[in-house]
Design a protein around this motif. Structure first.
Motif, short mmCIF file in Angstrom:
data_model
loop_
_atom_site.label_atom_id
_atom_site.label_comp_id
_atom_site.label_asym_id
_atom_site.label_seq_id
_atom_site.Cartn_x
_atom_site.Cartn_y
_atom_site.Cartn_z
N UNK A 310 0.91 -1.19 0.16
CA UNK A 310 0.11 0.03 -0.11
C UNK A 310 0.89 1.19 0.11
N UNK A 311 0.59 2.38 -0.89
CA UNK A 311 1.41 3.48 -0.75
C UNK A 311 0.60 4.37 -1.35
N UNK A 312 1.24 5.84 -1.54
CA UNK A 312 0.48 6.87 -1.71
C UNK A 312 1.18 7.40 -3.18
N UNK A 313 0.45 8.35 -3.90
CA UNK A 313 1.14 8.98 -5.53
C UNK A 313 2.43 9.86 -5.02
N UNK A 394 3.31 7.44 -10.07
CA UNK A 394 3.28 8.44 -10.48
C UNK A 394 2.61 9.40 -9.73
N UNK A 395 2.66 10.68 -9.72
CA UNK A 395 1.60 11.56 -8.85
C UNK A 395 0.26 11.69 -9.61
N UNK A 396 0.26 11.15 -10.58
CA UNK A 396 -1.21 11.55 -11.31
C UNK A 396 -2.00 10.19 -11.47
N UNK A 397 -1.24 9.09 -10.65
CA UNK A 397 -2.08 7.97 -10.62
C UNK A 397 -3.41 7.95 -9.94
N UNK A 398 -4.35 6.86 -10.49
CA UNK A 398 -5.77 6.87 -10.21
C UNK A 398 -5.42 6.45 -8.92
N UNK A 430 -1.53 -1.30 -4.25
CA UNK A 430 -2.74 -0.51 -3.77
C UNK A 430 -2.30 0.95 -3.48
N UNK A 431 -3.04 2.03 -4.22
CA UNK A 431 -2.86 3.52 -4.06
C UNK A 431 -3.67 4.12 -3.48
N UNK A 432 -3.65 5.04 -2.57
CA UNK A 432 -4.66 6.01 -1.71
C UNK A 432 -3.85 7.14 -1.42
N UNK A 433 -4.86 8.14 -1.66
CA UNK A 433 -4.48 9.64 -1.29
C UNK A 433 -3.92 9.83 0.21
#
Length: 491
Positions: A310-313, A394-398, A430-433
């Motif tokens: 789990x990570x963030x942009x 990426x910073x712009x990833x969904x 998995x990517x979350x804000x």
């Protein structure tokens, strides 16, 4: 009056989270407990954790009838509810349970049942939204949770002594109802309802100041040979959490050790925080199957598996590829497929000690697929990371999405020159804000309340710790709640 001022000051210091202690935790005082019978925790867990979700956790007075519900994930079927002694309570996914004395843990069991030919190949998943309840000074609330749009939910507000209920208000401050038991129809968005109370001086009793118990650090680690469900948490004294150990293929679980001493040989148990920090370690032992067993396929002697990260942009993830081997191996080849827009950094593939002596090579990626080869070396038996690939995010990833990573077409060469395949397990990133503690892809006041509830040691339905450390100081605390407020204001 002085006591009331101290009470209000304490709650303001907790970032405006007035009523967080009284926020929906399942306590329904419709049938008041007898003196000396305070509400205690009812903890619900799913086994396995990926099999489904459970609803109804909270704090309830003994004798309270609690509605519990289990919802299976695609590929799993619900089988039963059991208590801590393993006794079957119900085979229905939804049933009503009478709360007993003391903290309790109930388990919803799911069985893996893939490929049911009678089911459609794609299952439409219903969309659920959060109904968050808050209580201002003077009372408590119950009835919150995740619901489908159109669901009629009965929410309840209960006033404390010397207070009277005045009404339910939405996020805009609009009065919705003056009924303490109010039936709210869920909308297609997450909603917060606030119960307000008025101080009634006709009674001389002042509300009691909440006693804040100290919190301690629970650290959870695993030896080579398996995984654990959590890493570390700060828990308030007297609160509970579930620890679960899962051995890898070729290993057997031997026990949980607390500060070096054997604590239990149960793979899953509920631990109640004491008065000091504690470290739990899950231990495993290498237990290969006999190679002469006729029913053991060769492919089961070796297993390649990926992790869930789990990570963030804007971050980069060190993504390991693990190998469990029951014998030494020589040349190894496998294929990795990344989901767009993930693009691995192939210039920074790090080999572990297990891959010492190998020469690494890979093809030019075709779309999102690469083939990796390790030649010229020898791996010993055991379980550990084989190599690690860096994956920039990426910073712009969904966000609020999981991006699968697949491993297949594995070929390994044994010591006698025989080339065989191996079993595999896929993973994902998995990517979350940043600040989206409940994973609904929005950073709002619900995330702040969710974080405060976690910091206070209360159980939350969903808490994503990797994106909760807004201050990036390595610890989730009340400072991060302030950071979430700043994110909301900046947006």
């Amino acid at each position: 009056m002085t006591k009331r001022i101290r009470y209000l000051t304490l709650l303001v210091l907790l970032l405006g989270s007035i009523g967080t202690w009284a926020q929906d935790d399942g306590f329904n005082p419709a049938s008041p407990a007898e003196p000396g019978e305070p509400p205690t925790k009812l903890i619900l867990v799913a086994s396995p954790s990926e099999g489904g979700s459970v609803y109804g956790s909270g704090k309830y007075a003994p004798g309270t009838m609690v509605s519990l519900r289990a919802s299976n994930q695609s590929g799993f079927v619900f089988t039963k509810w059991t208590n801590a002694r393993g006794e079957v309570l119900s085979t229905s996914s939804a049933f009503t349970y009478e709360k007993q004395r003391g903290d309790e843990t109930l388990t919803a069991h799911f069985d893996f049942a893939p490929g049911n030919p009678g089911e459609p190949t794609e299952i439409a998943q219903a969309v659920f939204y959060w109904l968050t309840l808050a209580a201002e000074e003077g009372g408590s609330v119950s009835g919150g949770g995740r619901y489908k749009p159109g669901t009629k939910v009965t929410v309840r507000a209960t006033a404390q002594s010397t207070y009277v209920f005045t009404g339910w208000y939405d996020g805009e401050g609009t009065l919705l109802s003056t009924d303490a038991n109010y039936q709210y129809e869920m909308t297609a968005q997450s909603t917060t309802l606030t119960a307000r109370f008025r101080f009634d001086p006709s009674s001389p009793d002042e509300p009691q100041e909440p006693a804040i118990k100290p919190k301690h650090l629970l650290t959870v680690t695993a030896q080579d040979g398996g995984t654990v469900n959590i890493s570390s948490q700060r828990l308030m004294e007297g609160t509970s959490t579930v620890l679960r150990a899962t051995p890898n293929e070729g290993y057997a679980f031997t026990g949980w050790y607390a500060d070096g001493e054997l604590y239990t040989q149960l793979r899953e148990f509920s631990y109640t925080m004491g008065t000091a920090d504690v470290n739990f370690e899950a231990r495993f032992e290498f237990s290969p199957q006999s190679p002469v067993e006729p029913n053991t396929p060769q492919s089961k002697k070796y297993a390649f598996y990926l992790m869930n990260k789990v990570t963030k942009p804007g971050q980069q993830v060190d993504f390991p590829i693990y190998l469990t081997s029951l014998d030494e191996l020589h040349d190894i080849t496998f294929q990795l497929t990344f989901t767009k827009p993930l693009v691995p950094d192939l210039q920074n593939i790090a080999l572990s000690e297990k891959a010492s002596g190998y020469t690494l090579s890979y093809n030019e990626p075709t779309d999102t697929t690469i083939i990796i080869s390790l030649t010229g070396g020898t791996t010993s038996s055991g379980n550990t990371a084989l190599l690690t690939i860096t994956v920039p995010i990426a910073e712009t990833i969904a966000t609020a999405q999981g991006y699968p990573i697949k491993i297949n077409q594995v070929s390994v060469t044994e010591h006698d020159g025989t080339t065989i395949t191996a079993s595999t397990r896929n993973g994902r990133i998995s990517v979350y804000k940043l600040g989206d503690t409940n994973g609904d892809n929005e950073v709002n006041i619900t995330d702040k309340m969710n974080l405060v509830q976690h910091v206070l040691g209360e159980q939350t339905d969903t808490f994503i710790e990797e994106v909760a450390d807004v201050s990036d100081d390595g610890e989730v605390n009340i400072t991060d709640a302030m950071g979430i407020v700043e994110i909301i204001l900046n947006e």
